[in-house]
Design an enzyme around this catalytic site. Sequence first.
Site, short mmCIF file in Angstrom:
data_model
loop_
_atom_site.label_atom_id
_atom_site.label_comp_id
_atom_site.label_asym_id
_atom_site.label_seq_id
_atom_site.Cartn_x
_atom_site.Cartn_y
_atom_site.Cartn_z
N PHE A 117 35.82 57.12 57.94
CA PHE A 117 35.22 58.42 57.68
C PHE A 117 35.04 58.63 56.18
O PHE A 117 33.99 59.09 55.71
CB PHE A 117 36.09 59.56 58.23
CG PHE A 117 36.21 59.61 59.72
CD1 PHE A 117 35.29 58.99 60.55
CD2 PHE A 117 37.26 60.30 60.31
CE1 PHE A 117 35.41 59.04 61.92
CE2 PHE A 117 37.39 60.36 61.68
CZ PHE A 117 36.46 59.73 62.49
N GLU A 169 40.51 73.29 63.24
CA GLU A 169 39.23 72.90 63.83
C GLU A 169 39.45 71.92 64.97
O GLU A 169 40.20 70.96 64.84
CB GLU A 169 38.35 72.28 62.74
CG GLU A 169 36.96 71.89 63.20
CD GLU A 169 36.10 71.49 62.01
OE1 GLU A 169 36.01 72.29 61.06
OE2 GLU A 169 35.53 70.39 62.04
N SER A 223 43.75 77.74 59.45
CA SER A 223 42.72 77.71 60.47
C SER A 223 42.64 76.26 60.93
O SER A 223 42.91 75.34 60.15
CB SER A 223 41.36 78.19 59.94
OG SER A 223 40.96 77.47 58.79
N ASP A 236 23.52 66.31 60.28
CA ASP A 236 23.23 64.98 59.77
C ASP A 236 21.81 64.53 60.13
O ASP A 236 21.13 65.16 60.93
CB ASP A 236 24.23 63.97 60.33
CG ASP A 236 25.66 64.27 59.87
OD1 ASP A 236 25.81 64.75 58.73
OD2 ASP A 236 26.60 64.03 60.65
N HIS A 286 42.52 74.56 55.96
CA HIS A 286 41.77 74.34 57.21
C HIS A 286 42.09 72.92 57.67
O HIS A 286 41.78 71.95 56.98
CB HIS A 286 40.27 74.49 56.94
CG HIS A 286 39.40 74.36 58.14
ND1 HIS A 286 39.28 75.36 59.09
CD2 HIS A 286 38.58 73.35 58.55
CE1 HIS A 286 38.43 74.97 60.02
NE2 HIS A 286 38.00 73.75 59.73
#
Length: 281
Positions: free
Chosen positions: A202, A6, A4, A93, A252
């Site tokens: 990140f 994103e 999958s 968030d 993913h």
Amino acid sequence: MKLSIEIFPPKNGDTREIATSFLRAGASHISVTYGAGGSDQLLSKQESLSLAILGVPVTAHITVAGQTRQEVDEILSVWHRAGIRRFVALRGDGDGPGQPFTPHPDGYPSSIELIERIAQMGALQISVAAYPNGHPDSRSPDADLDFLKRKEDAGATEAITQFFFSADTYLRFRDRCAAAGIGLDIIPGIMPVFDFGKVASFARKCGEPIPSWVADRFDGLEEKPEMHYQVAAATAASLCERLASESVSRVHLYSCNRVDLTLAIARLITAGLERFGKLDA
């Protein structure tokens, strides 16, 4: 192995074109991230709806943060009427970097209530977030697992992990989930190192340690984009092959809309797993 992928709605680009290219590369469905608010959030809603109307197998993201119950329920109803039955349910968030999460006074108090609402609508799939190294706001690893179990009890059907760099990180977490009585499918979330500096940033924000071998592998490639691309594709594909050898049936990919890199990784995964007879028909 199934994939999958994103994406986030591109402000300058064709979401349908990106989604179609990923489907052709073997993705079983496309998930569309949900904006933090304002125009970004509206674009996310519209793109998920547009893809569904076009017949693209889409998973829509929805968050608690910054929205009333009525706003959340309205977009869920619109998506449901369009045939969307797969969702990623998230808390969202805080108001800014390092700021604690505060629910909207008229909103859902947490992702648990959001999951329950989506389950009531007859969703086929409700994905939730999982954190192999713990959520930054969690009191402890055990508290993190307890909350994941509450998500399962509320109606979640699978969990997608925060990105990680080492297969052992995922495997240890999967074992801990099983020991805690969590029966959710734990889907590995893979973020290709499209830009080492940005991915490292990140990682720091979400508490994900960067192994020294990852830093060494990309050291000095800032001014060598072609070599960086090749190393990034090979690194992600190798991680996926290791996971496949440990009976992981789906990964993913967080594409960050790096289409060519994501397509290369999908091709490498397919070619590699075909060699070992591990590709789903």
